[in-house]
Design a protein around this motif. Structure first.
Motif, short mmCIF file in Angstrom:
data_model
loop_
_atom_site.label_atom_id
_atom_site.label_comp_id
_atom_site.label_asym_id
_atom_site.label_seq_id
_atom_site.Cartn_x
_atom_site.Cartn_y
_atom_site.Cartn_z
N LEU A 148 57.38 48.63 39.35
CA LEU A 148 56.66 47.37 39.55
C LEU A 148 57.36 46.19 38.90
CD1 LEU A 148 54.08 46.96 41.24
CD2 LEU A 148 54.47 49.33 40.62
N LEU A 149 58.45 46.44 38.14
CA LEU A 149 59.28 45.33 37.68
C LEU A 149 59.79 44.52 38.87
CD1 LEU A 149 61.50 46.91 34.86
CD2 LEU A 149 59.76 45.13 34.57
N TYR A 150 59.87 45.16 40.00
CA TYR A 150 60.34 44.48 41.22
C TYR A 150 59.52 43.23 41.51
CZ TYR A 150 61.85 43.81 46.04
OH TYR A 150 62.36 43.28 47.21
N GLU A 151 58.24 43.25 41.13
CA GLU A 151 57.39 42.07 41.32
C GLU A 151 57.01 41.42 39.99
OE1 GLU A 151 55.32 43.44 45.52
OE2 GLU A 151 54.14 43.53 43.68
N ALA A 152 56.84 42.21 38.95
CA ALA A 152 56.41 41.66 37.67
C ALA A 152 57.51 40.88 36.98
CB ALA A 152 55.91 42.77 36.75
N ALA A 153 58.75 41.36 37.08
CA ALA A 153 59.87 40.73 36.35
C ALA A 153 61.20 41.12 37.00
CB ALA A 153 59.85 41.14 34.89
N PRO A 154 61.51 40.57 38.17
CA PRO A 154 62.75 40.92 38.85
C PRO A 154 64.00 40.72 37.99
CG PRO A 154 61.32 39.70 40.32
CD PRO A 154 60.68 39.65 38.98
N ALA A 155 63.99 39.70 37.13
CA ALA A 155 65.16 39.42 36.31
C ALA A 155 65.44 40.57 35.34
CB ALA A 155 64.98 38.12 35.54
N ARG B 151 41.78 41.83 42.49
CA ARG B 151 43.06 42.48 42.80
C ARG B 151 43.80 42.95 41.56
NH1 ARG B 151 46.56 39.76 47.40
NH2 ARG B 151 47.53 41.81 47.17
N MET B 152 43.30 42.61 40.40
CA MET B 152 43.84 43.15 39.15
C MET B 152 42.76 43.12 38.09
SD MET B 152 46.13 40.18 37.25
CE MET B 152 47.39 40.08 38.52
N LEU B 153 42.86 44.05 37.14
CA LEU B 153 42.02 44.07 35.95
C LEU B 153 42.93 43.88 34.75
CD1 LEU B 153 39.80 47.16 36.86
CD2 LEU B 153 39.21 44.74 37.13
N GLN C 111 51.46 43.17 48.73
CA GLN C 111 52.04 43.14 47.39
C GLN C 111 51.05 43.63 46.35
OE1 GLN C 111 55.19 39.39 47.62
NE2 GLN C 111 53.74 39.50 45.95
N GLU C 112 51.56 44.43 45.40
CA GLU C 112 50.72 44.89 44.31
C GLU C 112 50.45 43.77 43.30
OE1 GLU C 112 49.30 48.14 43.88
OE2 GLU C 112 49.83 48.00 46.00
N LEU C 113 51.45 42.94 43.06
CA LEU C 113 51.34 41.86 42.08
C LEU C 113 51.75 40.54 42.71
CD1 LEU C 113 52.97 43.66 38.99
CD2 LEU C 113 50.53 43.38 39.46
N PRO C 114 51.24 39.43 42.21
CA PRO C 114 51.55 38.12 42.79
C PRO C 114 52.97 37.66 42.46
CG PRO C 114 50.20 37.84 40.84
CD PRO C 114 50.28 39.32 41.09
N PRO D 210 40.44 51.21 45.51
CA PRO D 210 41.44 52.18 45.03
C PRO D 210 42.85 51.60 45.17
CG PRO D 210 39.85 53.25 46.47
CD PRO D 210 39.59 51.78 46.57
N GLY D 211 43.68 51.85 44.16
CA GLY D 211 45.03 51.29 44.17
C GLY D 211 45.14 49.96 43.46
N THR D 212 44.07 49.52 42.81
CA THR D 212 44.10 48.26 42.04
C THR D 212 44.81 48.50 40.70
OG1 THR D 212 42.04 47.48 43.03
CG2 THR D 212 42.66 46.51 40.91
N PRO D 213 45.67 47.57 40.26
CA PRO D 213 46.32 47.73 38.96
C PRO D 213 45.45 47.25 37.80
CG PRO D 213 47.18 45.78 40.06
CD PRO D 213 46.22 46.42 41.02
N TYR D 214 45.53 47.98 36.70
CA TYR D 214 44.91 47.59 35.43
C TYR D 214 46.05 47.25 34.49
CZ TYR D 214 42.39 48.26 30.94
OH TYR D 214 41.86 48.13 29.68
N LEU D 215 46.18 45.97 34.14
CA LEU D 215 47.24 45.53 33.24
C LEU D 215 46.70 45.39 31.83
CD1 LEU D 215 47.74 43.87 36.19
CD2 LEU D 215 49.79 43.23 34.93
N GLY D 216 47.57 45.67 30.85
CA GLY D 216 47.16 45.58 29.45
C GLY D 216 47.22 46.94 28.80
N TRP D 217 46.15 47.32 28.09
CA TRP D 217 46.11 48.62 27.44
C TRP D 217 44.68 48.96 27.10
CZ3 TRP D 217 48.76 52.42 28.42
CH2 TRP D 217 48.94 53.50 27.58
#
Length: 679
Positions: free
Chosen positions: A492-499, A192-194, A41-44, A389-396
């Motif tokens: 990635l909404l599939y894991e970040a926010a399925p709703a 696993r994330m920044l 999984q990319e996100l928890p 490589p392939g780690t997500p950076y969240l934010g801006w």
């Protein structure tokens, strides 16, 4: 994004005073409450919420917002039970269909969960970036972040919390804070994330903030080429009588992004110069009261403010001044107004929460490093080089647009992709939602004819906070569904926010098609991505396109700010690993289509910001069409200046030689027109 840390010896000087217990590694699910984060999984995934305590902090001070969101991270790590409403209007709370109880007093919610805390981390208001260091510590220490004033309340009755760490006076500046954090905390946080978050944000500007301002000059034509440049002489005498006069510059046509450009300002009081400066100089700083989102780009000679941005100067004439004038060398779509009433400035800052619950819950390190300051860029690259490589950076990124292009370049070079999300709220709740599979509404592909085939695509969808907020507003436009539109969104909404993904899928009409935002499963630039890792990254990301039903990605391939074509190998990797019949590519001024490697259609997405832009673009495209064979054009719709109702207006202005289609139909027809096998 990481640079080589040349300030290692300096950082060692700041390892001394802040002692703390070493927590269990943040990558161990066993010690992360109910969070599940398997390797594939990319996100928890958080646990599903059964009931939520909701408090609205949209009008609360910033220190309350950050207090509640860091509490939320600790509480929801164990089991999602808190929902902190930070927007005045939040339709998702109802759509989540989770039972909830509203609490008018945020501190009542705090009191309910205070016994789950180990204490308080106090930030230093003099060093705003200590807020981010405090956030990292909060995740590692099961604590909340508090201002010094709030900490005094929390250590007294009825809370009786202890201060675990007080960061006041610990750091000299931003780099000092993040260098210390890297040396002391990085080893204990998740790799696993920044998370990149600004430590603070502008205080809310009230709607009546500029009601006292009177318009002095306005451009009535949508000038974009500087052809109206001249020096304007404006009289400010009617605003005398108070301590200062405020002069504001903003965009006369906020929908198209060509606002005022100002080169030089001269202010005279009774004929004597009291202010004279060229923009972008140290002399300007003495009078620049509020720069808001205005820009002065390196190498340019003017400050500009597009769309809803502005800049505002403060001038203080002598008390007995009888005549006050301002001379302004400016051009493009200016609107100039003035007042003698001091407005609230967007440069007044406060801490903010939003994504901090997610960072705290996942024990992520939070930082905010600029790519334009060499020492900060070096540390940024050091962090990036420490993750896989392939780690997500969240934010801006720091510095808005310039930060974006430089940030995407540097993260991509390190094989890190970006999920814009700094204003995403309650991800610790949304990532625990479930969504049933929704069958995509198919449309038959029309018969190929000699027409101009047009497909519209709303951009910005890689941006998780856009998906949560502005896209929802656009989606509710009553014109949606009347014209075929492609909606970029994040797989990635599939894991970040399925709703959220489920909502868009379940309410889509047959004219709505969700497609992947830049540049597929995550925002990155293929040009900069390590060539040896691109195929693996795309192959790993394909499952998210498949699970979210988002094909036909919009790809941005940039060398900093220049749009580049895909190389043959990059195009082949997209075709093979994303199993695509074609893709959209940001092409700058380029328009039309290409067939790469003899089998893969590329359609250059040409952006428009107004209905008139669209009319002009399509009329010009028609002039080069011979009418004897089908031709294809894809149009990118500016999501911040246009709505589905604008797209409908544009469509209704077109003649029968145009046909509007969805992306799936578009690429099917494009393949057929070029003799390619259907996919």
């Amino acid at each position: 994004m990481i640079r080589k840390l040349t300030i290692f010896s300096l950082a060692l000087l700041f390892m001394l005073s802040l002692s703390f217990e070493a927590p269990v590694s943040a990558d161990s699910n066993t010690h992360n409450g109910s969070i599940k984060w398997p390797k594939h999984q990319e996100l928890p995934t958080f646990a599903k919420a059964k009931h939520l305590d909701v408090t609205n902090v949209s009008d609360a001070p910033g220190d309350i917002k950050i207090l509640l969101t860091t509490l939320q991270g600790i509480v929801n790590r164990e089991k999602p039970r808190m929902y902190v409403q930070q927007n005045k209007v939040d339709p998702w709370l109802h759509d989540l269909k989770i039972p909830y109880t509203r609490h008018d007093d945020a501190m009542d919610v705090f009191m309910s969960y205070a016994d789950e805390l180990k204490g308080v981390i106090v930030y230093d208001p003099e060093i705003p970036d200590s807020i981010n260091v405090a956030t990292t510590l909060a995740g590692l220490k099961d604590a909340v972040v508090a201002s010094p004033a709030l900490a005094k309340e929390l250590t007294a009755e009825p809370y009786n919390l202890k201060v675990i760490e007080d960061l006041q006076g610990k750091f000299k500046n931003r780099l000092d804070a993040y260098s210390w954090q890297y040396e002391n905390l990085w080893s204990e946080t998740t790799k696993r994330m920044l998370v990149g978050l600004s430590p603070n944000t502008s205080v809310p500007i009230p709607p009546d903030n500029y009601d006292s301002f009177q318009t002095l000059a306005i451009e009535t034509e949508q000038v974009r080429d500087g052809s109206n440049r001249k020096t304007h002489e404006l009289d400010l005498s009617s605003f005398l009588g108070k301590e200062a006069v405020y002069v504001r510059f903003n965009d006369a046509f906020t929908q198209d992004g060509w606002g005022p450009a100002v080169h030089e300002v001269i202010v005279k009081a009774d004929g004597q110069i009291i202010a004279q400066f060229k923009t972008g100089t140290p002399e300007e700083e003495a009078f620049l009261y509020d720069r808001d989102g205005s820009k002065f780009l390196p190498g340019s000679d003017h400050r500009f403010a597009d769309n809803g941005n502005y800049f505002l100067y403060e001038f203080k004439p002598p008390v007995d001044t009888k005549q006050l004038t301002i001379s302004v060398d400016m051009w493009n779509q200016y609107k100039v107004s003035a007042s003698n009433v001091r407005p609230l400035s967007s440069e007044q800052k406060e801490p903010y929460g939003y994504l901090r619950d997610y960072a705290v819950a996942n024990k992520a390190m939070v930082f905010w490093l600029s790519t334009s300051i060499p020492e900060e860029k070096e540390l940024f690259e050091k962090i990036l080089s420490d993750v896989e490589p392939g780690t997500p950076y969240l934010g801006w990124f720091d510095n808005d647009f310039e930060g974006e292009v430089a940030g995407i370049d540097i993260t991509s070079k390190h094989g890190v992709y970006v999920l814009p999300s700094d204003w995403f709220h309650n991800m610790t709740v949304f990532s625990g939602t479930k969504a049933k599979k929704v069958k995509e509404k198919k449309q038959p592909t029309p018969k190929l004819k000699n027409k101009i085939y047009v497909t519209y695509t709303f951009g910005e969808g890689d941006n998780l906070q856009y998906d949560q907020n502005h896209m929802r507003s656009l989606w509710d436009d009553p014109a949606r569904g009347k014209v075929p539109i492609n909606w970029t969104s994040s797989p990635l909404l599939y894991e970040a926010a399925p709703a959220i993904l489920h909502y868009f899928q379940s309410t889509a009409t047959e004219n709505d098609l969700l497609v992947a935002g830049p540049s597929g499963a995550g925002y990155f630039s293929p040009y900069a991505w390590p060539e040896e890792n691109l195929s693996k990254f795309l192959k790993d990301g394909y499952k998210y396109l498949k699970k979210s039903d988002m094909s036909y990605p919009y790809v941005l391939n940039r060398d900093v700010a220049m749009d580049l074509p895909l190389s043959e190998s990059q195009a082949a990797a997209y075709e093979k690993h994303y199993k695509l019949p074609g893709l959209f590519l940001g092409g700058g001024e380029k328009v039309g289509t290409d067939i790469m490697n003899g089998s893969f259609p590329i359609s250059y997405l040409r952006g428009i910001a107004t209905v008139q832009d669209g009319k002009d673009l399509l009329a010009n495209y028609k002039e080069d069409w011979d009418g004897e064979s089908p031709t294809f054009i894809s149009i990118g719709i500016n999501a911040w200046s246009m709505r589905p109702s604008d797209v409908l207006e544009l469509t209704e202005s077109l003649g029968p030689e145009y046909q509007i289609v969805r992306a799936d139909q578009y690429f099917s027809l494009l393949r057929k027109a070029n003799g390619l096998s259907p996919k």
